[in-house]
Design a protein around this motif. Structure first.
Motif, mmCIF file in Angstrom:
data_model
loop_
_atom_site.group_PDB
_atom_site.id
_atom_site.type_symbol
_atom_site.label_atom_id
_atom_site.label_comp_id
_atom_site.label_asym_id
_atom_site.label_seq_id
_atom_site.Cartn_x
_atom_site.Cartn_y
_atom_site.Cartn_z
ATOM 1 N N ILE A 1 64.571 27.099 68.768
ATOM 2 C CA ILE A 1 64.575 26.226 67.596
ATOM 3 C C ILE A 1 63.455 25.199 67.701
ATOM 4 C CG2 ILE A 1 65.932 24.541 66.307
ATOM 5 C CD1 ILE A 1 66.947 27.378 66.070
ATOM 6 N N ARG A 2 63.268 24.631 68.907
ATOM 7 C CA ARG A 2 62.222 23.630 69.079
ATOM 8 C C ARG A 2 60.853 24.233 68.770
ATOM 9 N NH1 ARG A 2 58.766 21.525 72.977
ATOM 10 N NH2 ARG A 2 58.454 19.268 72.803
ATOM 11 N N ARG A 3 60.671 25.513 69.088
ATOM 12 C CA ARG A 3 59.384 26.142 68.806
ATOM 13 C C ARG A 3 59.151 26.248 67.305
ATOM 14 N NH1 ARG A 3 57.304 32.109 70.869
ATOM 15 N NH2 ARG A 3 55.207 31.945 70.025
ATOM 16 N N ILE A 4 60.204 26.550 66.548
ATOM 17 C CA ILE A 4 60.065 26.569 65.097
ATOM 18 C C ILE A 4 59.665 25.184 64.618
ATOM 19 C CG2 ILE A 4 61.277 26.837 62.907
ATOM 20 C CD1 ILE A 4 63.080 28.874 64.226
ATOM 21 N N HIS A 5 60.332 24.171 65.169
ATOM 22 C CA HIS A 5 60.019 22.793 64.778
ATOM 23 C C HIS A 5 58.555 22.459 65.025
ATOM 24 C CE1 HIS A 5 59.715 18.454 65.132
ATOM 25 N NE2 HIS A 5 59.381 18.604 66.387
ATOM 26 N N LEU A 6 58.037 22.863 66.177
ATOM 27 C CA LEU A 6 56.650 22.549 66.513
ATOM 28 C C LEU A 6 55.672 23.283 65.610
ATOM 29 C CD1 LEU A 6 56.889 22.593 70.412
ATOM 30 C CD2 LEU A 6 56.605 20.585 68.940
ATOM 31 N N MET A 7 56.057 24.490 65.170
ATOM 32 C CA MET A 7 55.167 25.282 64.336
ATOM 33 C C MET A 7 55.233 24.854 62.873
ATOM 34 S SD MET A 7 55.808 29.070 65.927
ATOM 35 C CE MET A 7 54.528 29.835 64.969
ATOM 36 N N ALA A 8 56.312 24.197 62.485
ATOM 37 C CA ALA A 8 56.502 23.871 61.075
ATOM 38 C C ALA A 8 56.789 22.385 60.901
ATOM 39 C CB ALA A 8 57.652 24.701 60.497
ATOM 40 N N ARG A 9 55.829 21.583 61.323
ATOM 41 C CA ARG A 9 55.965 20.136 61.132
ATOM 42 C C ARG A 9 55.629 19.818 59.682
ATOM 43 N NH1 ARG A 9 53.193 17.693 66.648
ATOM 44 N NH2 ARG A 9 55.003 17.996 67.999
ATOM 45 N N ALA A 10 56.605 19.948 58.826
ATOM 46 C CA ALA A 10 56.364 19.809 57.395
ATOM 47 C C ALA A 10 57.449 18.952 56.777
ATOM 48 C CB ALA A 10 56.333 21.188 56.735
ATOM 49 N N LYS A 11 57.174 18.491 55.573
ATOM 50 C CA LYS A 11 58.149 17.674 54.858
ATOM 51 C C LYS A 11 59.409 18.473 54.559
ATOM 52 C CE LYS A 11 59.421 14.049 52.364
ATOM 53 N NZ LYS A 11 59.614 12.694 52.877
ATOM 54 N N THR A 12 59.248 19.691 54.037
ATOM 55 C CA THR A 12 60.409 20.483 53.611
ATOM 56 C C THR A 12 60.321 21.895 54.187
ATOM 57 O OG1 THR A 12 60.510 19.233 51.542
ATOM 58 C CG2 THR A 12 61.728 21.303 51.630
ATOM 59 N N ILE A 13 61.384 22.299 54.862
ATOM 60 C CA ILE A 13 61.467 23.628 55.452
ATOM 61 C C ILE A 13 62.704 24.318 54.897
ATOM 62 C CG2 ILE A 13 61.644 24.971 57.582
ATOM 63 C CD1 ILE A 13 60.490 22.545 59.070
ATOM 64 N N ALA A 14 62.534 25.508 54.345
ATOM 65 C CA ALA A 14 63.653 26.301 53.843
ATOM 66 C C ALA A 14 63.983 27.399 54.848
ATOM 67 C CB ALA A 14 63.299 26.919 52.492
ATOM 68 N N VAL A 15 65.270 27.582 55.104
ATOM 69 C CA VAL A 15 65.732 28.622 56.023
ATOM 70 C C VAL A 15 66.473 29.663 55.198
ATOM 71 C CG1 VAL A 15 67.079 29.132 58.095
ATOM 72 C CG2 VAL A 15 65.944 26.908 57.861
ATOM 73 N N MET A 16 66.032 30.906 55.282
ATOM 74 C CA MET A 16 66.616 31.948 54.448
ATOM 75 C C MET A 16 66.932 33.196 55.250
ATOM 76 S SD MET A 16 63.357 33.515 52.285
ATOM 77 C CE MET A 16 64.448 34.605 51.335
ATOM 78 N N SER A 17 67.761 34.056 54.671
ATOM 79 C CA SER A 17 68.052 35.369 55.255
ATOM 80 C C SER A 17 68.338 36.324 54.109
ATOM 81 C CB SER A 17 69.245 35.309 56.207
ATOM 82 O OG SER A 17 70.437 35.030 55.505
ATOM 83 N N ALA A 18 68.171 37.598 54.393
ATOM 84 C CA ALA A 18 68.416 38.605 53.366
ATOM 85 C C ALA A 18 69.787 39.235 53.524
ATOM 86 C CB ALA A 18 67.338 39.688 53.419
ATOM 87 N N SER A 19 70.511 38.892 54.582
ATOM 88 C CA SER A 19 71.849 39.432 54.803
ATOM 89 C C SER A 19 72.691 38.394 55.519
ATOM 90 C CB SER A 19 71.788 40.738 55.606
ATOM 91 O OG SER A 19 71.046 40.572 56.792
ATOM 92 N N GLY A 20 73.992 38.486 55.350
ATOM 93 C CA GLY A 20 74.896 37.518 55.956
ATOM 94 C C GLY A 20 75.166 37.807 57.422
#
Length: 222
Positions: A1-20
């Motif tokens: 998760i921290r790696r995602i944070h470091l790669m996406a230092r942005a104002k708004t981040i959307a988390v999505m999936s195509a299946s539950g």
């Protein structure tokens, strides 16, 4: 998760999936916590469950949270500061806002309402994480329009990888920049080549691979 944070230092981040069932909400929750711990400032976690309510509040141990649908009658009269004061904050310090808590509220939450909401949220908060509903619906595109980055969560099953491909095609149809899409492969069994297989099928780099260990993720969310 921290790696995602470091790669996406942005104002708004959307988390999505195509299946539950792939861990999207857990990833979104942990990403919001990571933003709080690593960057500081005010963090808002939006539960984008629609037309059925999501489960972010319950995951964070909140019995009830103020929802956007309840605020619509006064939304236009609020300042960003007053808007933020209406929201429930988890023990972690992350503010939480579900879009709704009842299916009957779904018709009330429209793109113009989202425009008003984000106008306040972008002034009141330093970071916003949106837990998008699984798949797509009438609000998916309007919510994605507000995102600087998208984290696409999927699992290593053949169906999971296939549906991740559908999600990538959907994002391309919205002309969302491919460089701003981060792939998160969840529930990876140790000792397998699941990451490489997914990379070959999707022809896209996997930004983060998370182990198939629910306890680790749940501990991070608590």
């Amino acid at each position: 998760i921290r790696r995602i944070h470091l790669m996406a230092r942005a104002k708004t981040i959307a988390v999505m999936s195509a299946s539950g069932g792939v861990g999207k909400t857990l990833v979104a929750t942990n990403l919001a916590l990571s933003q709080m711990q690593q960057e500081g400032g005010r963090v808002l976690l939006v539960d984008g469950g629609y037309p059925m309510p999501g489960e972010v509040a319950a995951l964070l141990g909140l019995d009830r949270a103020k929802v956007l649908a309840e605020m619509i009658p006064i939304l236009g009269r609020l300042t960003p500061e007053v808007f933020a004061s209406y929201l429930v904050t988890a023990r972690s310090g992350v503010a939480v806002l579900p879009l709704l808590n009842d299916v009957l509220q779904a018709p009330l939450v429209t793109p113009p309402v989202l425009d008003q909401f984000f106008g306040h949220a972008h002034e009141a908060f330093d970071h916003i994480v949106i837990d998008l509903p699984t798949g797509s619906n009438a609000l998916t595109a309007p919510l994605l329009e507000r995102a600087d980055y998208v984290v696409l969560v999927f699992d290593a099953t053949p169906a999971g990888v296939t549906r991740a491909g559908y999600a990538l095609t959907f994002l391309r149809s919205l002309q969302f920049p491919s460089a701003s899409v981060l792939l998160c492969l969840n529930k990876v069994t140790e000792g397998t080549d699941a990451v490489e297989q997914a990379r070959r099928v999707l022809n896209t780099r996997i930004a983060v691979a998370l182990p198939d260990d629910p306890e680790i993720v749940l501990q991070a969310a608590s």
